[in-house]
Design a protein around this motif. Structure first.
Motif, PDB file in Angstrom:
ATOM      1  N   ARG A   1       0.832  -1.204   0.000  1.00  0.00           N
ATOM      2  CA  ARG A   1       0.000   0.000   0.000  1.00  0.00           C
ATOM      3  C   ARG A   1       0.867   1.255   0.000  1.00  0.00           C
ATOM      4  O   ARG A   1       0.561   2.243  -0.681  1.00  0.00           O
ATOM      5  CB  ARG A   1      -0.946  -0.002   1.205  1.00  0.00           C
ATOM      6  N   ARG A   2       1.961   1.225   0.734  1.00  0.00           N
ATOM      7  CA  ARG A   2       2.861   2.373   0.754  1.00  0.00           C
ATOM      8  C   ARG A   2       3.495   2.601  -0.618  1.00  0.00           C
ATOM      9  O   ARG A   2       3.666   3.749  -1.048  1.00  0.00           O
ATOM     10  CB  ARG A   2       3.939   2.165   1.826  1.00  0.00           C
ATOM     11  N   GLU A   3       3.855   1.527  -1.315  1.00  0.00           N
ATOM     12  CA  GLU A   3       4.406   1.681  -2.661  1.00  0.00           C
ATOM     13  C   GLU A   3       3.364   2.291  -3.597  1.00  0.00           C
ATOM     14  O   GLU A   3       3.695   3.131  -4.448  1.00  0.00           O
ATOM     15  CB  GLU A   3       4.879   0.330  -3.211  1.00  0.00           C
ATOM     16  N   GLU A   4       2.113   1.871  -3.446  1.00  0.00           N
ATOM     17  CA  GLU A   4       1.056   2.431  -4.289  1.00  0.00           C
ATOM     18  C   GLU A   4       0.851   3.912  -3.974  1.00  0.00           C
ATOM     19  O   GLU A   4       0.611   4.728  -4.872  1.00  0.00           O
ATOM     20  CB  GLU A   4      -0.248   1.654  -4.092  1.00  0.00           C
ATOM     21  N   GLY A   5       0.956   4.264  -2.700  1.00  0.00           N
ATOM     22  CA  GLY A   5       0.825   5.663  -2.312  1.00  0.00           C
ATOM     23  C   GLY A   5       1.924   6.512  -2.924  1.00  0.00           C
ATOM     24  O   GLY A   5       1.672   7.606  -3.441  1.00  0.00           O
ATOM     25  N   PHE A   6       3.155   6.011  -2.882  1.00  0.00           N
ATOM     26  CA  PHE A   6       4.277   6.739  -3.474  1.00  0.00           C
ATOM     27  C   PHE A   6       4.062   6.915  -4.970  1.00  0.00           C
ATOM     28  O   PHE A   6       4.251   8.013  -5.521  1.00  0.00           O
ATOM     29  CB  PHE A   6       5.585   5.986  -3.211  1.00  0.00           C
ATOM     30  N   ALA A   7       3.659   5.842  -5.646  1.00  0.00           N
ATOM     31  CA  ALA A   7       3.471   5.902  -7.099  1.00  0.00           C
ATOM     32  C   ALA A   7       2.341   6.852  -7.476  1.00  0.00           C
ATOM     33  O   ALA A   7       2.419   7.558  -8.489  1.00  0.00           O
ATOM     34  CB  ALA A   7       3.209   4.501  -7.641  1.00  0.00           C
ATOM     35  N   ASP A   8       1.269   6.875  -6.694  1.00  0.00           N
ATOM     36  CA  ASP A   8       0.173   7.820  -6.966  1.00  0.00           C
ATOM     37  C   ASP A   8       0.664   9.263  -6.851  1.00  0.00           C
ATOM     38  O   ASP A   8       0.301  10.125  -7.655  1.00  0.00           O
ATOM     39  CB  ASP A   8      -0.984   7.589  -5.992  1.00  0.00           C
ATOM     40  N   LEU A   9       1.502   9.523  -5.864  1.00  0.00           N
ATOM     41  CA  LEU A   9       2.028  10.876  -5.695  1.00  0.00           C
ATOM     42  C   LEU A   9       2.967  11.256  -6.843  1.00  0.00           C
ATOM     43  O   LEU A   9       2.973  12.408  -7.294  1.00  0.00           O
ATOM     44  CB  LEU A   9       2.750  10.997  -4.354  1.00  0.00           C
ATOM     45  N   VAL A  10       3.745  10.309  -7.336  1.00  0.00           N
ATOM     46  CA  VAL A  10       4.598  10.585  -8.493  1.00  0.00           C
ATOM     47  C   VAL A  10       3.730  10.920  -9.704  1.00  0.00           C
ATOM     48  O   VAL A  10       4.034  11.849 -10.464  1.00  0.00           O
ATOM     49  CB  VAL A  10       5.522   9.394  -8.795  1.00  0.00           C
ATOM     50  N   ALA A  11       2.637  10.181  -9.884  1.00  0.00           N
ATOM     51  CA  ALA A  11       1.739  10.464 -11.003  1.00  0.00           C
ATOM     52  C   ALA A  11       1.170  11.872 -10.908  1.00  0.00           C
ATOM     53  O   ALA A  11       1.053  12.587 -11.920  1.00  0.00           O
ATOM     54  CB  ALA A  11       0.606   9.440 -11.039  1.00  0.00           C
ATOM     55  N   LEU A  12       0.832  12.298  -9.698  1.00  0.00           N
ATOM     56  CA  LEU A  12       0.313  13.657  -9.521  1.00  0.00           C
ATOM     57  C   LEU A  12       1.414  14.697  -9.713  1.00  0.00           C
ATOM     58  O   LEU A  12       1.176  15.754 -10.315  1.00  0.00           O
ATOM     59  CB  LEU A  12      -0.315  13.799  -8.136  1.00  0.00           C
ATOM     60  N   ALA A  13       2.608  14.423  -9.214  1.00  0.00           N
ATOM     61  CA  ALA A  13       3.724  15.355  -9.395  1.00  0.00           C
ATOM     62  C   ALA A  13       4.058  15.500 -10.880  1.00  0.00           C
ATOM     63  O   ALA A  13       4.351  16.604 -11.365  1.00  0.00           O
ATOM     64  CB  ALA A  13       4.943  14.877  -8.613  1.00  0.00           C
ATOM     65  N   TRP A  14       4.015  14.394 -11.598  1.00  0.00           N
ATOM     66  CA  TRP A  14       4.244  14.421 -13.042  1.00  0.00           C
ATOM     67  C   TRP A  14       3.194  15.300 -13.722  1.00  0.00           C
ATOM     68  O   TRP A  14       3.517  16.131 -14.580  1.00  0.00           O
ATOM     69  CB  TRP A  14       4.195  13.004 -13.611  1.00  0.00           C
ATOM     70  N   THR A  15       1.940  15.115 -13.349  1.00  0.00           N
ATOM     71  CA  THR A  15       0.855  15.893 -13.951  1.00  0.00           C
ATOM     72  C   THR A  15       1.035  17.379 -13.672  1.00  0.00           C
ATOM     73  O   THR A  15       0.856  18.218 -14.561  1.00  0.00           O
ATOM     74  CB  THR A  15      -0.507  15.416 -13.416  1.00  0.00           C
ATOM     75  N   GLN A  16       1.395  17.721 -12.440  1.00  0.00           N
ATOM     76  CA  GLN A  16       1.620  19.120 -12.094  1.00  0.00           C
ATOM     77  C   GLN A  16       2.785  19.704 -12.893  1.00  0.00           C
ATOM     78  O   GLN A  16       2.732  20.867 -13.319  1.00  0.00           O
ATOM     79  CB  GLN A  16       1.882  19.262 -10.594  1.00  0.00           C
TER      80      GLN A  16
END
Length: 227
Positions: free
Chosen positions: A141-156
């Motif tokens: 779950r923590r890995e998924e959380g990190f990856a979701d944040l990277v996806a958002l950082a990429w989008t920003q």
């Protein structure tokens, strides 16, 4: 659409079992994710191979990442997958490429963690408790959380004008986990709402940091909050 000159390059990266022409869906997904793939290969120098399954298996997700023999395997399972685009059902056609790009960024974040030798590792100071199965679920779950944040950082970083759309869609995708019973949420490996809520707008990310440091800062904040 992918230029015809790019299709052979993509096919060279695909599994040797894949010999047929790319379908229109495969082409559109690879087109949407191409900037992420190029970033991973050219700027990050990540060992990424693309595998396009000639036939999806039951319960395959449309895009996933594995790691084998020191290389990341980005797997597309679109052909024969009747539910491949269900995840995009609520998204207007004109914006679907943005969400697909975010999915690719999510998977590349997994690859980066593998390549860093950090998979299922947490920063010092964040303990893990419970039984081994519980720890494994928490780590995932923590890995998924990190990856979701990277996806958002990429989008920003790449599409700031569309951040709100992508962030809202990601919260919608993760919402079932958030709405589950406490017992179910405790074992949900994709229950990342605690991290998504830390980035309601793109302003949550520090643009002076690298992409992964931007995500890591918020990720550690979520860990400190008990995730």
């Amino acid at each position: 659409m992918i230029k015809r000159t790019l299709i052979p390059l993509l096919m060279l990266s695909c599994s040797s079992a894949f010999a047929a022409e790319l379908t229109s869906m495969e082409t559109s997904w690879l087109t949407a994710g191409l900037s992420v793939i190029n970033y991973a290969k050219q700027e990050l120098r990540l060992p990424v191979d693309i595998t396009v399954q000639p036939q999806a298996h039951a319960n395959d997700v449309p895009v996933a990442l594995g790691y084998h023999d020191g290389r990341c395997k980005l797997v597309l399972s679109l052909r024969g997958n009747a539910h491949a685009e269900d995840i995009l059902a609520s998204v207007p056609q004109a914006r679907r490429a943005l969400m697909i790009e975010a999915m690719f960024a999510h998977e590349i974040a997994h690859c980066w963690r593998y390549a860093q030798g950090a998979w299922h590792q947490t920063p010092s100071g964040f303990a893990q408790g419970g039984t081994q199965p519980a720890q494994t679920l928490q780590q995932t779950r923590r890995e998924e959380g990190f990856a979701d944040l990277v996806a958002l950082a990429w989008t920003q970083q790449r599409h700031p004008q569309h951040y709100a759309d992508v962030a809202a869609w990601m919260r919608q995708v993760r919402a079932p986990a958030a709405a589950a019973t406490n017992a179910a949420a405790a074992v949900d490996t994709h229950g990342t709402m605690a991290w998504l809520q830390l980035a309601p707008t793109g302003a949550a990310f520090n643009s002076r940091l690298s992409l992964f440091d931007q995500a890591g800062s918020l990720w550690r904040q979520g860990l400190a909050n008990g995730e």
